[in-house]
Design a protein around this motif. Structure first.
Motif, PDB file in Angstrom:
ATOM      1  N   UNK A   1       0.837  -1.207   0.000  1.00 31.38           N
ATOM      2  CA  UNK A   1       0.000   0.000   0.000  1.00 31.38           C
ATOM      3  C   UNK A   1       0.873   1.260   0.000  1.00 31.38           C
ATOM      4  N   UNK A   2       1.866   1.278   0.893  1.00 30.65           N
ATOM      5  CA  UNK A   2       2.792   2.416   0.913  1.00 30.65           C
ATOM      6  C   UNK A   2       3.574   2.508  -0.384  1.00 30.65           C
ATOM      7  N   UNK A   3       3.928   1.346  -0.925  1.00 26.94           N
ATOM      8  CA  UNK A   3       4.679   1.336  -2.185  1.00 26.94           C
ATOM      9  C   UNK A   3       3.860   1.956  -3.312  1.00 26.94           C
ATOM     10  N   UNK A   4       2.537   1.792  -3.220  1.00 29.91           N
ATOM     11  CA  UNK A   4       1.653   2.378  -4.226  1.00 29.91           C
ATOM     12  C   UNK A   4       1.771   3.903  -4.272  1.00 29.91           C
ATOM     13  N   UNK A   5       2.154   4.517  -3.145  1.00 28.62           N
ATOM     14  CA  UNK A   5       2.319   5.976  -3.109  1.00 28.62           C
ATOM     15  C   UNK A   5       3.775   6.414  -3.258  1.00 28.62           C
ATOM     16  N   UNK A   6       4.691   5.662  -2.645  1.00 27.99           N
ATOM     17  CA  UNK A   6       6.078   6.151  -2.522  1.00 27.99           C
ATOM     18  C   UNK A   6       7.092   5.311  -3.304  1.00 27.99           C
ATOM     19  N   UNK A   7       6.661   4.165  -3.828  1.00 29.09           N
ATOM     20  CA  UNK A   7       7.597   3.285  -4.528  1.00 29.09           C
ATOM     21  C   UNK A   7       8.258   2.307  -3.566  1.00 29.09           C
ATOM     22  N   UNK A   8       8.724   1.157  -4.084  1.00 25.82           N
ATOM     23  CA  UNK A   8       9.277   0.099  -3.232  1.00 25.82           C
ATOM     24  C   UNK A   8      10.526   0.528  -2.451  1.00 25.82           C
ATOM     25  N   UNK A   9      11.442   1.232  -3.080  1.00 24.21           N
ATOM     26  CA  UNK A   9      12.714   1.546  -2.411  1.00 24.21           C
ATOM     27  C   UNK A   9      12.471   2.419  -1.179  1.00 24.21           C
TER      28      UNK A   9
END
Ligand SMILES: Nc1ncnc2c1ncn2[C@@H]1O[C@H](COP(=O)(O)OP(=O)(O)OP(=O)(O)O)[C@@H](O)[C@H]1O
Ligand SMILES: [Mg+2]
Length: 268
Positions: free
Chosen positions: A44-52
């Motif tokens: 979910x966070x990756x959806x906003x900020x990206x995996x790295x």
């Protein structure tokens, strides 16, 4: 503040997408939304900020800190950050949470209540949406202990539908600790109505669960995927798209159901 967890032990059924895109629609409807990622995958966070960016967060900056007895959080609210979209904040997570996602949740003592306690200390949000992992372990359990409602995203296919009795059993068990937990409904996701098999399974689900299936159906649509690639809920990526329109319809249906349930409870 109303808390909804999105739960299903089936992987890839659309839990994270439902949270992320409906958050955009709720925000467009004027709701102030907190997203809580309780899946160690951190999607979910990756959806906003990206995996790295999400994977590099320290445990103390994530939901894992709520579960960690050794973490000293002067203020648990510090794990909440803006997403860049008005009306949507997020408590992200990452791999640090994996150690706490134990298979026998009822044996995790006070950790069962950490999400509930965290949410009880918050104000200023209308809605909290919790994205659960594809299992019914400690993280999903803590979400159900904290939530008012459960939404069960279900793709209209064999593998999506056959795990549902276990999900309902887990909800019933969670209700022994959280009697206020209610089923808001099953949400048919990733549906392609051109396929006979999808139409048939949707009908099977509606026959089996009747009003416990939301009327809005989320189709399989590229717009959802492309929006995530752009790190946006579809509402902010392409508000004119059919995908965004149906997601707004879903958000409205959810708000109506909640209002309806609340009115009936008050009248009882
Ligand atoms: N309605 C949709 N249309 C097109 N693609 C979709 C749709 N819903 C989800 N997807 C895609 O399917 C994949 C899985 O979706 P998602 O991550 O939302 O499922 P999930 O249930 O959260 O998965 P997991 O169980 O791993 O947490 C993602 O690549 C997502 O972009
Ligand atoms: Mg997910």
């Amino acid at each position: 503040m109303t808390t909804i967890c999105f739960i299903n032990q089936k992987g890839g059924c659309g839990k994270t997408s439902s949270c992320l895109h409906s958050a955009g629609a709720f925000a467009a409807l004027g709701q102030s939304v907190l997203l809580v990622d309780i899946d160690p995958q951190g999607s979910l966070g990756q959806g906003f900020f990206g995996p790295a960016a999400v994977e590099s967060l320290a445990s103390s900056q994530t939901v894992a800190a709520l579960f960690d007895d050794d973490a000293f959080l002067s203020d648990p609210q510090h794990i909440i950050r803006p997403t860049g979209f008005e009306g949507i904040m997020i408590a992200p997570t990452n791999h640090h949470l994996a150690a706490f996602n134990q298979p026998s949740p009822e044996k995790t003592g006070m950790r069962q209540f950490v999400v509930r306690d965290f949410l009880e200390g918050l104000s200023g949000f209308d809605l909290v949406l919790i994205d659960c992992p594809p299992n019914l372990y400690a993280c999903s359990w803590a979400a159900m202990i904290a939530a008012d409602y459960v939404v069960i995203p279900v793709p209209p296919e064999d593998f999506g539908i056959h795990g549902l009795p276990a999900v309902h059993q887990a909800i019933d068990q969670a209700r022994t600790l959280n009697p206020g937990l209610r089923r808001l409904g099953h949400l048919v996701t990733r549906c392609d109505r051109r396929l006979v098999v999808h139409r048939n399974y949707e009908q099977t689900l509606r026959t089996a669960y009747r009003r416990m299936v939301l009327e809005t159906v989320i189709p399989e649509a590229n717009a959802f995927k492309i929006a995530v690639t752009a790190r946006k809920p579809v509402e902010f990526f392409d508000p004119q798209s059919r995908a965004a329109e149906l997601t707004r319809q879903l958000a409205q249906e959810i708000l109506h159901r909640i209002a309806d349930r609340t009115a009936r409870r008050r009248a009882a």
